[in-house]
Design an enzyme around this catalytic site. Structure first.
Site, PDB file in Angstrom:
ATOM      1  N   GLY A  37       0.816  -1.202   0.000  1.00 35.77           N
ATOM      2  CA  GLY A  37       0.000   0.000   0.000  1.00 35.77           C
ATOM      3  C   GLY A  37       0.850   1.253   0.000  1.00 35.77           C
ATOM      4  O   GLY A  37       2.069   1.208  -0.167  1.00 35.77           O
ATOM      5  N   ASN A  38       0.210   2.398   0.201  1.00 36.73           N
ATOM      6  CA  ASN A  38       0.933   3.663   0.229  1.00 36.73           C
ATOM      7  C   ASN A  38       0.137   4.711   0.978  1.00 36.73           C
ATOM      8  O   ASN A  38      -1.069   4.587   1.167  1.00 36.73           O
ATOM      9  CB  ASN A  38       1.264   4.142  -1.197  1.00 36.73           C
ATOM     10  N   GLU A  67       0.552   3.224  -7.955  1.00 37.98           N
ATOM     11  CA  GLU A  67      -0.848   3.546  -7.654  1.00 37.98           C
ATOM     12  C   GLU A  67      -1.041   4.993  -7.222  1.00 37.98           C
ATOM     13  O   GLU A  67      -2.117   5.370  -6.755  1.00 37.98           O
ATOM     14  CB  GLU A  67      -1.368   2.604  -6.563  1.00 37.98           C
ATOM     15  N   HIS A  83      -3.718   3.899   1.967  1.00 36.14           N
ATOM     16  CA  HIS A  83      -4.089   2.711   1.198  1.00 36.14           C
ATOM     17  C   HIS A  83      -3.229   1.560   1.695  1.00 36.14           C
ATOM     18  O   HIS A  83      -2.001   1.645   1.666  1.00 36.14           O
ATOM     19  CB  HIS A  83      -3.842   2.947  -0.300  1.00 36.14           C
ATOM     20  N   HIS A  86      -3.487  -3.003   3.091  1.00 35.11           N
ATOM     21  CA  HIS A  86      -4.160  -4.293   2.929  1.00 35.11           C
ATOM     22  C   HIS A  86      -4.607  -4.805   4.283  1.00 35.11           C
ATOM     23  O   HIS A  86      -3.805  -4.869   5.213  1.00 35.11           O
ATOM     24  CB  HIS A  86      -3.221  -5.291   2.256  1.00 35.11           C
ATOM     25  N   HIS A 116      -7.136  -5.207  -3.918  1.00 34.79           N
ATOM     26  CA  HIS A 116      -6.128  -4.173  -3.663  1.00 34.79           C
ATOM     27  C   HIS A 116      -6.212  -3.592  -2.255  1.00 34.79           C
ATOM     28  O   HIS A 116      -5.674  -2.525  -2.008  1.00 34.79           O
ATOM     29  CB  HIS A 116      -6.259  -3.036  -4.680  1.00 34.79           C
TER      30      HIS A 116
END
Length: 737
Positions: A24-25, A77, A96, A98, A160
């Site tokens: 994620g980011n 992303e 963002h 998981h 995602h």
């Protein structure tokens, strides 16, 4: 600053288990620009540095630093974040990542309905599932953009993970936590529904249940370590600095002077609360509130910034005194009167620093200044020869502290500690010295050991050879068993010359001692033939005219003075005590006065400092200043505790009279008994303490490093109430309030 917030968010979520490294980011909008800071691609967030964070524009294009530093590229992303920021001007931070629970719901194609009022308020009417599209494609970015347009703040992305949005970084992290909570709740409801449990594949179910068990343990530990807040009823009467009219004035009655402490604090309960604070994640200001604080310094303190920037060219670090190293930059003070300071820009502050504690009468106290001016008019500030106020100062100290049979003036508290240790070694013929870990006894070579953080040995001893600290030992705070063991060990090495303590505990009571602690140390010193040295640099005269020794009823062999002994004037320091021990300071250059030791100082015992100290002590006795200042500390602490309870904060407020502690991070409670926690959390907790100190200053309150305050005779009820109103404004802006 946006980059820093990205790093801070990552570390917070890693600590809380909401973010996995390289999954994620995280991003934060750059205020005033169509740019945002975002985590790099395939990056271990636990090792992230501010300079590694990427800057991207709203078209999703990477904007490298002009100097080409770093060279890292953003996640593929990141275009998804750009679409969100374009679509939602109210969003300033995005997470963002998981989540196993949400992944299970995505597999089942189960959107989360409105389960609680909290969910509806912060996340939206439901948590929708965004259709699958390959990572980094425009399809994924558009799918996300369509969903966020509805105004909700949390989504599950098929294959995602999840996305949480916030008006600031703190809110984005909060929404991520809330999303995990509602995901767990809904998934558990589905798995417990009759005939439906087997619709979830076993591997996904096992991941979800495994993490749930881990979370249950973590939450259970936090509940176990939590403490009931100190409750203060709305109708409770706050302590007043004004003396009870029914009680006779101590000063007027001519009785022994009183002391600053109305009731000794419950040490066990206080330490339990401090440990609970350290066990929790840090809680500072919201992102938007911290930006307002920094904006105050940038726009309202321009003259301070200009002069301290100039000073960096000629002064190492830009300032001369450790207390002036404030975040984000030092304030330059032009005027000080009573309870207030005024900076170069004309901003007025309530002064709870009081120069680090010496000005018990308040800053720039006119009755003392006027009398000192008369002396200096005749003699000047220094003659190099004897002056009557050298004797007057020694006599007035002995009057209120009879155990100070002789007194030797020196230039500072550090010099006084050096002299006391040297005198103890000369008098006893022994070489070993024991100090309490975490205590600050000045910066002399011998005593820079276990400085501020217990158990850190020589961590702060740069430039000091091993031999200088080779005969100094450190005992853990409060632990009489360890102290006795050190005394036994030293007996095998020739014996202990002295044990040096701050009578209220290290760092002016940051780790407060039980009331009977000093008496127990006195008993151990007598048993092992060691001298007991009280470091009363802070507590001398602030505690009361009898000092901490008088309050506790424990007589040390030597006492170190500083700060108040010159009433806030320079060259404030000295050592006093038993006449037979003090005899080693005998004057003369030939060393014939018995075990004469070498100490000196051209400016020591100058007329300016000695007269100022004499007049200040007279005024403290006349006004009962230590007691009045102690009442002010009681009122301040009472109000702080009420605010802490009102806002549900984990902070700890307590006082020992006019020495008030407000712990928001607990960084001073870290030690080498838990080295992993010290190394992992020291920087974050120190940064929070600095940021809270800046927030207090931006609201008109000057503290010592954001965690300690000294009250004075000048702090009336109105001053304290004004300060509490300002603290109220700060606490209202803390994350999660």
């Amino acid at each position: 600053m946006s980059r820093q917030h990205v790093v801070d968010m990552c570390r917070t979520m890693l600590d809380r288990g909401y973010l996995k490294a390289t999954e994620g980011n995280v991003s934060v909008r750059v205020p005033g620009h169509e740019l945002y800071a975002v985590t790099p691609s395939n990056y271990d967030y636990d090792r992230m540095r501010v300079e590694d964070v990427c800057i991207v524009d709203f078209a999703g294009k990477h904007v490298p630093d002009p100097d080409g530093a770093g060279g890292l590229v953003p996640s593929i992303e990141c275009g998804m974040h750009a679409n969100v920021y374009r679509e939602r001007p109210d969003v300033n931070a995005i997470v963002h990542t998981h989540q196993p629970y949400a992944s299970a719901l995505a597999f089942l194609r189960k959107e989360i309905p409105a389960l609680t009022d909290e969910q509806v308020r912060f996340l939206g009417k439901k948590v929708a599932i965004i259709d699958y599209a390959p990572s980094g494609t425009g399809f994924l970015a558009k799918n996300v953009q369509k969903k966020v347009a509805g105004g909700d703040n949390a989504f599950i992305i098929a294959n995602h993970g999840v996305v949480a949005l916030g008006t600031d970084p703190s809110r984005a992290v909060f929404n991520m936590a809330l999303l995990e909570k509602v995901s767990i709740a809904y998934l558990m409801a589905l798995t417990s529904e009759a005939g439906k449990v087997y619709t979830i594949p076993a591997p996904i179910r096992e991941i979800a249940f495994g993490k749930l068990r881990k979370d249950e343990k973590r939450i259970a530990a936090q509940i176990t370590e939590a403490v009931e807040p100190i409750r203060i009823a709305d109708d409770a009467v706050a302590p007043s600095t004004r003396e009870d009219p029914a009680a006779p004035s101590i000063a007027a009655a001519g009785d022994a002077p009183g002391y600053m402490i109305s009731e000794y604090l419950d040490v066990d309960d206080t330490m339990r609360r401090l440990k609970a604070l350290v066990a929790q994640p840090v809680r500072g200001l919201r992102h938007d509130a911290m930006l307002d604080v920094l904006n105050y310094f940038e726009t309202r303190c321009t003259a301070s910034k200009e002069i301290t920037e100039r000073a960096k060219k000629r002064i190492p670090g830009g300032v001369q005194h450790n207390l002036a190293f404030n975040y984000p930059f030092p304030l330059a003070i032009e005027a000080a009167h009573g309870a207030h300071l005024t900076d170069r820009d004309g901003n007025v502050y309530i002064d709870f620093l009081q120069a680090g504690g010496p000005t018990i009468l308040g800053s720039n106290y006119a009755p003392v200044n006027e009398r000192v001016a008369e002396v200096i008019k005749e003699s000047g500030p220094v003659t190099g020869l004897f002056h009557e106020y050298e004797l007057k100062l020694a006599e007035i100290i002995h009057r209120y502290m009879p155990h100070i049979e002789m007194y030797r003036s020196l230039g500072s508290g550090t010099e006084a500690v050096m002299a006391a240790v040297r005198a103890a070694r000369a008098h006893t013929g022994k070489k070993m010295v024991i100090k309490v870990g975490g205590a600050y006894h000045g910066w002399s070579d011998t005593m820079v050991l276990g400085l501020r953080v217990p158990g850190t040995y020589r961590m702060n001893a740069k430039g000091i050879p091993f031999g200088a600290t080779g005969r100094t030992r450190e005992s853990f705070p409060h632990d009489l068993g360890v102290l006795k063991r050190k005394l036994i060990e030293n007996r095998m090495r020739g014996g202990t010359a002295a044990v040096v303590v701050e009578p209220f505990g290290p760092e002016s009571g940051t780790r407060p001692v039980p009331k009977d602690y000093n008496a127990a140390v006195r008993k151990l010193c007598d048993e092992f033939g060691a001298l007991l040295i009280f470091d009363e640099v802070v507590t001398g005269f602030r505690t009361g005219l009898g000092g901490a020794a008088g309050y506790f009823g424990v007589t040390p062999d030597l006492t170190v003075f500083g700060k108040a002994v010159s009433g806030g004037y320079p060259m404030a320091g000295g050592v006093g005590g038993r006449a037979d021990v003090m005899a080693v300071f005998g004057s003369g250059l030939d060393g014939k006065s018995g075990a004469h030791i070498q100490v000196g100082g051209t400016l020591s015992a100058n007329p300016l400092s000695c007269a100022a100290g004499y007049f200040a002590i007279e005024e403290m006795a006349r006004t009962d200043a230590p007691v009045v200042a102690g009442r002010a500390g009681d009122r301040l602490t009472h109000g702080l505790r009420k605010l802490i309870d009102t806002y549900g904060l984990p902070y700890v407020a307590y006082n020992q009279g006019s020495i008030v502690h407000l712990e928001c991070s607990g960084v001073m409670l870290l030690d080498m008994r838990n080295p992993v926690k010290l190394l992992k959390e020291n920087k974050a907790r120190k940064r929070l303490m600095e940021q809270m100190g800046a927030a207090y200053a931006a609201h008109g309150i000057i503290t010592l490093a954001g965690s300690r305050m000294y009250t004075s005779l000048a702090d009336t009820d109105d001053v304290i109430d004004d300060a509490l109103a300002r603290f109220d404004q700060v606490f209202a802006q803390v994350e999660g309030v």
